[in-house]
Write a protein that holds these residues in place. Structure first.
Motif, PDB file in Angstrom:
ATOM      1  N   TYR A  89      65.405   2.302  42.366  1.00  0.00           N
ATOM      2  CA  TYR A  89      65.290   3.225  43.281  1.00  0.00           C
ATOM      3  C   TYR A  89      64.609   4.379  42.983  1.00  0.00           C
ATOM      4  CZ  TYR A  89      68.999   0.385  45.404  1.00  0.00           C
ATOM      5  OH  TYR A  89      69.879  -0.690  45.946  1.00  0.00           O
ATOM      6  N   PHE A  90      63.480   4.752  43.957  1.00  0.00           N
ATOM      7  CA  PHE A  90      62.683   5.821  43.463  1.00  0.00           C
ATOM      8  C   PHE A  90      62.790   6.725  44.647  1.00  0.00           C
ATOM      9  CE2 PHE A  90      60.173   4.245  40.201  1.00  0.00           C
ATOM     10  CZ  PHE A  90      59.866   2.798  40.365  1.00  0.00           C
ATOM     11  N   CYS A  91      62.920   8.034  44.040  1.00  0.00           N
ATOM     12  CA  CYS A  91      62.778   9.224  44.896  1.00  0.00           C
ATOM     13  C   CYS A  91      61.211   9.711  44.805  1.00  0.00           C
ATOM     14  CB  CYS A  91      63.780  10.238  44.298  1.00  0.00           C
ATOM     15  SG  CYS A  91      63.624  11.945  45.037  1.00  0.00           S
ATOM     16  N   ALA A  92      60.851  10.246  45.969  1.00  0.00           N
ATOM     17  CA  ALA A  92      59.785  10.727  46.164  1.00  0.00           C
ATOM     18  C   ALA A  92      59.440  11.974  47.305  1.00  0.00           C
ATOM     19  CB  ALA A  92      58.656   9.761  46.517  1.00  0.00           C
ATOM     20  N   SER A  93      58.464  12.889  46.945  1.00  0.00           N
ATOM     21  CA  SER A  93      58.409  13.944  47.693  1.00  0.00           C
ATOM     22  C   SER A  93      56.806  14.128  47.842  1.00  0.00           C
ATOM     23  CB  SER A  93      58.965  15.317  47.011  1.00  0.00           C
ATOM     24  OG  SER A  93      58.004  15.499  45.991  1.00  0.00           O
TER      25      SER A  93
END
Lengths: 116, 112
Positions: A89-93
């Motif tokens: 699972y990757f978080c991004a902004s």
């Protein structure tokens, strides 16, 4: 200086448990995202928040619930974990979203979730 | 579904230029082309993006054809650390929001 940081890096748990993954960005961005990368390496968007408001909610089981306490944080809580939830699972902004054609995504290094 | 097509894999000799092609024949006039790469066990890393004109930064160059239906990412002097999966992406506008859809990308192997 870590721009987008996720914790934990690895998460091993049993079916039926509830777990959370945390994400923080120090870039001052308005929009944050969760992506899932499965065993075939495809990256699929799950959720997007803009200024703490849910913008994108793809076809994701309601066992997955994102929470954004402030603009810099987007956490992912997963209830009743299943074997098929195993993935990275990757978080991004990004600075903007729908106006954001000129707004690159910045990713964290991922959380590898293994459900046994 | 992703709006781009890329070769599944490519090899490049260390020190040579790596040219990674991408087709985006259905791109519309206001959509940018983005390139990211993912090194094993890391998150995707932004490389470069462009609309119409060719672009260059410290990492790479982006060449976009005049009709905008295809583009090429150029790594001028590939190193072993450039071995990664490279994603060519067009942002997709959909109703009230747009989203970035990643296809399978091109797996680039830089060979000593």
């Amino acid at each position: 200086d870590t721009a987008v940081s996720q914790t934990p890096k690895y998460l091993v748990t049993q079916m039926g448990n509830d777990k959370s993954i945390k994400c923080e960005q120090n870039l001052g961005h308005d929009t944050m995202y969760w992506y899932k990368q499965d065993s075939k390496k495809f990256l699929k968007i799950m959720f997007s928040y803009n200024n703490k408001e849910l913008i994108i909610n793809e076809t994701v089981p309601n066992r997955f619930s994102p929470k954004s306490p402030d603009k810099a944080h987007l956490n992912l809580h997963i209830n009743s974990l299943e074997l098929g939830d195993s993935a990275v699972y990757f978080c991004a902004s990004s600075q903007d979203w729908w106006q954001g054609n000129n707004s690159p995504l910045h990713f964290g290094n991922g959380t590898r979730l293994t459900v046994t | 579904d992703a709006k781009t097509t890329q070769p599944t894999s490519m090899d490049c000799a260390e020190g040579r230029a790596a040219n990674l092609p991408c087709n985006h024949s259905t791109i519309s006039g206001n959509e940018y082309v983005y390139w990211y790469r993912q090194i094993h066990s890391q998150g995707p890393q932004y490389i470069i993006h462009g609309l119409k004109n060719n672009e260059t930064n410290e990492m790479a160059s982006l060449i976009i054809t005049e009709d905008r239906k295809s583009s090429t990412l150029i790594l001028p002097h590939a190193t072993l650390r450039d071995t990664a999966v490279y994603y060519c992406i067009v942002r997709v506008e959909e109703t009230s929001y747009d989203k970035v859809i990643f296809g399978p990308g091109t797996s680039l192997s830089v060979i000593p």
